[in-house]
Design a protein around this motif. Sequence first.
Motif, PDB file in Angstrom:
ATOM      1  N   ARG A  15      -8.444 -11.296   3.032  1.00 35.42           N
ATOM      2  CA  ARG A  15      -8.580 -11.628   4.375  1.00 35.42           C
ATOM      3  C   ARG A  15      -6.979 -12.431   4.074  1.00 35.42           C
ATOM      4  O   ARG A  15      -6.369 -12.286   4.805  1.00 35.42           O
ATOM      5  CB  ARG A  15      -9.565 -12.623   4.640  1.00 35.42           C
ATOM      6  N   THR A  16      -6.790 -13.488   2.968  1.00 30.76           N
ATOM      7  CA  THR A  16      -5.486 -13.289   2.775  1.00 30.76           C
ATOM      8  C   THR A  16      -4.492 -12.926   2.726  1.00 30.76           C
ATOM      9  O   THR A  16      -3.267 -12.388   2.916  1.00 30.76           O
ATOM     10  CB  THR A  16      -5.672 -14.554   2.242  1.00 30.76           C
ATOM     11  N   ARG A  19      -3.015 -10.593   5.760  1.00 29.74           N
ATOM     12  CA  ARG A  19      -2.672 -11.903   6.418  1.00 29.74           C
ATOM     13  C   ARG A  19      -0.954 -12.016   6.268  1.00 29.74           C
ATOM     14  O   ARG A  19      -0.091 -11.676   7.034  1.00 29.74           O
ATOM     15  CB  ARG A  19      -2.996 -12.980   6.783  1.00 29.74           C
ATOM     16  N   GLU A  23       2.604 -10.689   7.867  1.00 30.89           N
ATOM     17  CA  GLU A  23       3.362 -11.410   8.082  1.00 30.89           C
ATOM     18  C   GLU A  23       4.738 -11.356   7.428  1.00 30.89           C
ATOM     19  O   GLU A  23       5.551 -11.615   8.133  1.00 30.89           O
ATOM     20  CB  GLU A  23       2.659 -12.558   8.131  1.00 30.89           C
ATOM     21  N   TRP A 108      -4.913  -8.671  11.990  1.00 32.70           N
ATOM     22  CA  TRP A 108      -3.927  -8.026  10.469  1.00 32.70           C
ATOM     23  C   TRP A 108      -3.985  -7.592  10.481  1.00 32.70           C
ATOM     24  O   TRP A 108      -2.910  -6.847  10.430  1.00 32.70           O
ATOM     25  CB  TRP A 108      -3.612  -9.795  10.162  1.00 32.70           C
ATOM     26  N   HIS A 178      -1.703 -11.925  19.352  1.00 33.96           N
ATOM     27  CA  HIS A 178      -1.758 -13.324  18.938  1.00 33.96           C
ATOM     28  C   HIS A 178      -0.739 -14.168  19.156  1.00 33.96           C
ATOM     29  O   HIS A 178      -1.333 -15.428  19.077  1.00 33.96           O
ATOM     30  CB  HIS A 178      -0.810 -13.157  17.311  1.00 33.96           C
TER      31      HIS A 178
END
Length: 209
Positions: A15-16, A19, A23, A108, A178
């Motif tokens: 998940r991290t 993301r 980004e 994301w 978002h």
Amino acid sequence: MSDETARTTREALLRTAERLYAEQGITTVSNRTVAAEAGTANNSAVGYHFGGKTDLVLAIVRHRNEQTEPHRVRMLERTAGSTDPQDHIDSLNLPIVALLDELGAPTWYARFTLQVMVDPPWRDLVAEELSRSPHILEASRRLMETTRHLDPSLVRKRAQLAGLTVAHVCADHEADIHVRDRTPAWDGVGTFLSDALTGLILAPVRRRA
């Protein structure tokens, strides 16, 4: 480390990473940063659970594709035997929209996908991975079968452009949700893409004098 702890850590890393890649881009994010942002004290956690960065990126792709496949299967079942190319264009491109709608906000994955698509080495690597999906292969076969009036190499090039279009449109919509803290609304995105991609792939070929 227990199996449950390992599973939880692995999911947090996935998940991290998704993301952060979405980004900041894939190249600029280190494995150490992913581990730290995921809340693990072990700076080599990515290496332990996945291997290198390439393995981590492919793990994200596999995870999301596993979630996408049921949507693709349903579309293939619904359009079996169809002679309308739009049905098979949709089967290739709209399952990602269905997944994003299913996941809810925040997501994301669309922006992660765009980061992959605009970086040729990553794009080629991921395309090779996804080419192993029998359902993607079947949707592609049906599209080629129903567009025999066009040059096959032209259809393939236009299909690649369609994939990039999907990535851009979905990433823009995801970012808008978002930033504006909006309730996700993907139905209109799917309809827009269905019409736009059909026009793109089936457009007549200009004949030069």
